[in-house]
Write a protein that holds these residues in place. Structure first.
Motif, short mmCIF file in Angstrom:
data_model
loop_
_atom_site.label_atom_id
_atom_site.label_comp_id
_atom_site.label_asym_id
_atom_site.label_seq_id
_atom_site.Cartn_x
_atom_site.Cartn_y
_atom_site.Cartn_z
N ALA A 196 0.84 -1.21 0.00
CA ALA A 196 0.00 0.00 0.00
C ALA A 196 0.87 1.25 0.00
CB ALA A 196 -0.93 -0.01 1.21
N LEU A 197 1.93 1.22 0.77
CA LEU A 197 2.83 2.37 0.84
C LEU A 197 3.51 2.59 -0.51
CD1 LEU A 197 4.11 4.60 2.50
CD2 LEU A 197 5.83 2.95 3.24
N LYS A 198 3.99 1.54 -1.12
CA LYS A 198 4.63 1.66 -2.44
C LYS A 198 3.62 2.19 -3.47
CE LYS A 198 7.39 -0.94 -5.76
NZ LYS A 198 8.43 0.03 -5.87
N PHE A 199 2.41 1.66 -3.43
CA PHE A 199 1.35 2.14 -4.33
C PHE A 199 1.09 3.63 -4.12
CE2 PHE A 199 -3.18 3.07 -4.88
CZ PHE A 199 -3.37 2.73 -6.21
N SER A 200 0.99 4.03 -2.84
CA SER A 200 0.70 5.42 -2.50
C SER A 200 1.80 6.36 -2.98
CB SER A 200 0.53 5.58 -0.99
OG SER A 200 -0.52 4.79 -0.53
N LEU A 201 3.03 5.98 -2.74
CA LEU A 201 4.15 6.82 -3.14
C LEU A 201 4.27 6.88 -4.67
CD1 LEU A 201 6.74 5.77 -0.43
CD2 LEU A 201 5.63 8.01 -0.66
N THR A 202 4.04 5.77 -5.32
CA THR A 202 4.08 5.74 -6.79
C THR A 202 2.99 6.62 -7.37
OG1 THR A 202 5.04 3.53 -6.78
CG2 THR A 202 3.99 4.25 -8.83
N GLU A 203 1.79 6.55 -6.78
CA GLU A 203 0.68 7.38 -7.24
C GLU A 203 1.00 8.86 -7.10
OE1 GLU A 203 -3.09 7.70 -4.99
OE2 GLU A 203 -3.95 6.76 -6.76
N ARG A 204 1.78 9.20 -6.09
CA ARG A 204 2.18 10.60 -5.87
C ARG A 204 3.45 10.95 -6.64
NH1 ARG A 204 0.29 13.77 -2.25
NH2 ARG A 204 2.32 14.64 -1.80
N ARG A 205 3.88 10.05 -7.53
CA ARG A 205 5.08 10.24 -8.36
C ARG A 205 6.35 10.36 -7.52
NH1 ARG A 205 1.10 13.42 -10.87
NH2 ARG A 205 0.46 12.58 -12.89
N MET A 206 6.42 9.57 -6.44
CA MET A 206 7.60 9.53 -5.58
C MET A 206 7.95 8.07 -5.27
SD MET A 206 6.79 12.58 -2.83
CE MET A 206 5.26 11.91 -2.21
N PRO A 207 8.10 7.21 -6.29
CA PRO A 207 8.27 5.79 -6.02
C PRO A 207 9.54 5.43 -5.26
CG PRO A 207 8.72 6.27 -8.32
CD PRO A 207 8.16 7.53 -7.71
N ASP A 208 10.58 6.25 -5.32
CA ASP A 208 11.84 5.94 -4.65
C ASP A 208 12.01 6.65 -3.31
OD1 ASP A 208 12.64 4.30 -6.80
OD2 ASP A 208 13.27 6.08 -7.93
N MET A 209 10.98 7.34 -2.87
CA MET A 209 11.04 8.10 -1.62
C MET A 209 11.17 7.14 -0.44
SD MET A 209 9.70 11.34 -0.59
CE MET A 209 9.68 12.14 0.94
N LYS A 210 12.07 7.45 0.46
CA LYS A 210 12.25 6.68 1.70
C LYS A 210 11.69 7.52 2.85
CE LYS A 210 14.58 3.41 -0.28
NZ LYS A 210 13.74 2.56 -1.05
N LEU A 211 10.68 6.99 3.51
CA LEU A 211 10.08 7.74 4.62
C LEU A 211 10.96 7.67 5.86
CD1 LEU A 211 6.32 6.77 4.31
CD2 LEU A 211 7.50 8.74 3.37
N LYS A 212 10.83 8.70 6.68
CA LYS A 212 11.55 8.74 7.94
C LYS A 212 10.88 7.82 8.95
CE LYS A 212 12.88 13.46 6.95
NZ LYS A 212 12.56 14.85 7.16
N THR A 213 11.61 7.45 9.97
CA THR A 213 11.13 6.50 10.98
C THR A 213 9.79 6.92 11.59
OG1 THR A 213 13.41 5.91 11.51
CG2 THR A 213 11.73 5.33 13.14
N LYS A 214 9.67 8.16 12.01
CA LYS A 214 8.44 8.63 12.67
C LYS A 214 7.28 8.68 11.68
CE LYS A 214 10.13 9.21 16.78
NZ LYS A 214 9.75 8.34 17.87
N GLN A 215 7.54 8.96 10.41
CA GLN A 215 6.49 8.93 9.40
C GLN A 215 5.94 7.50 9.27
OE1 GLN A 215 8.99 10.59 6.28
NE2 GLN A 215 7.57 12.32 6.04
N LEU A 216 6.85 6.54 9.17
CA LEU A 216 6.43 5.14 9.07
C LEU A 216 5.67 4.69 10.32
CD1 LEU A 216 9.51 3.47 7.36
CD2 LEU A 216 7.17 3.55 6.49
N GLU A 217 6.16 5.10 11.49
CA GLU A 217 5.49 4.73 12.74
C GLU A 217 4.06 5.26 12.76
OE1 GLU A 217 7.81 6.01 16.12
OE2 GLU A 217 9.48 4.71 15.57
#
Length: 161
Positions: free
Chosen positions: A14-35
């Motif tokens: 879901a996260l990969k889908f979401s980031l790809t949809e936002r045109r950021m497929p290679d974005m690495k989220l920060k720890t607190k964002q993921l939490e």
């Protein structure tokens, strides 16, 4: 594979889908964002994210309604409303403009009643609460005092939406 592994695989997808949809497929989220995202999506908890300026709080609430909840069902129904509490009206208006340009729905609930801003088309009170309760808004910005002092807003917060 146990349920926790399956849940992590679904979340990661879901996260990969979401980031790809936002045109950021290679974005690495920060720890607190993921939490924060995992707490909402996997643990089905409300989250209060108090993070430093520039940390990427807006990405957290923008990923949830548009993509992650459209990809993952929350208890058999869509639960796709993010409520952002801020005392800064100018910041809220700026964020709503950006969100609407991305094709998401957003509204602002202010302490003082207003109408739709004719220049931006942003709803800044009026039927905002009703639009939230009807599922027409996925991201809601509100002044802290209005969430506490308005009976209509308290009902919104207690609703099943």
């Amino acid at each position: 594979m146990d349920m926790a592994d399956m849940s992590n695989i679904e979340f990661d997808g879901a996260l990969k889908f979401s980031l790809t949809e936002r045109r950021m497929p290679d974005m690495k989220l920060k720890t607190k964002q993921l939490e924060a995202l995992r707490a909402v999506v996997q643990q089905k908890r409300d989250v209060l994210a108090v993070l430093p300026t520039g940390y990427g709080k807006s990405l957290i609430y923008q990923l949830l309604p548009r993509s992650m909840f459209n990809f993952l069902l929350y208890g058999g129904k869509y639960c796709s409303i993010a409520i952002i509490v801020s005392p800064l009206t100018a910041l809220m208006v700026d964020q709503v403009e950006k969100i609407k340009k991305q094709g998401q729905s957003a509204a602002i609930i202010l302490a003082k009643c207003s109408e739709v801003d004719k220049e931006t088309g942003i709803e800044v009170q009026g039927d905002s609460v009703e639009n939230v309760l009807c599922g027409r808004v996925s991201i809601v910005f509100a002044h802290p005092e209005v969430l506490c002092s308005s009976k209509k807003c308290r009902e919104m917060l207690l609703s099943d939406v």
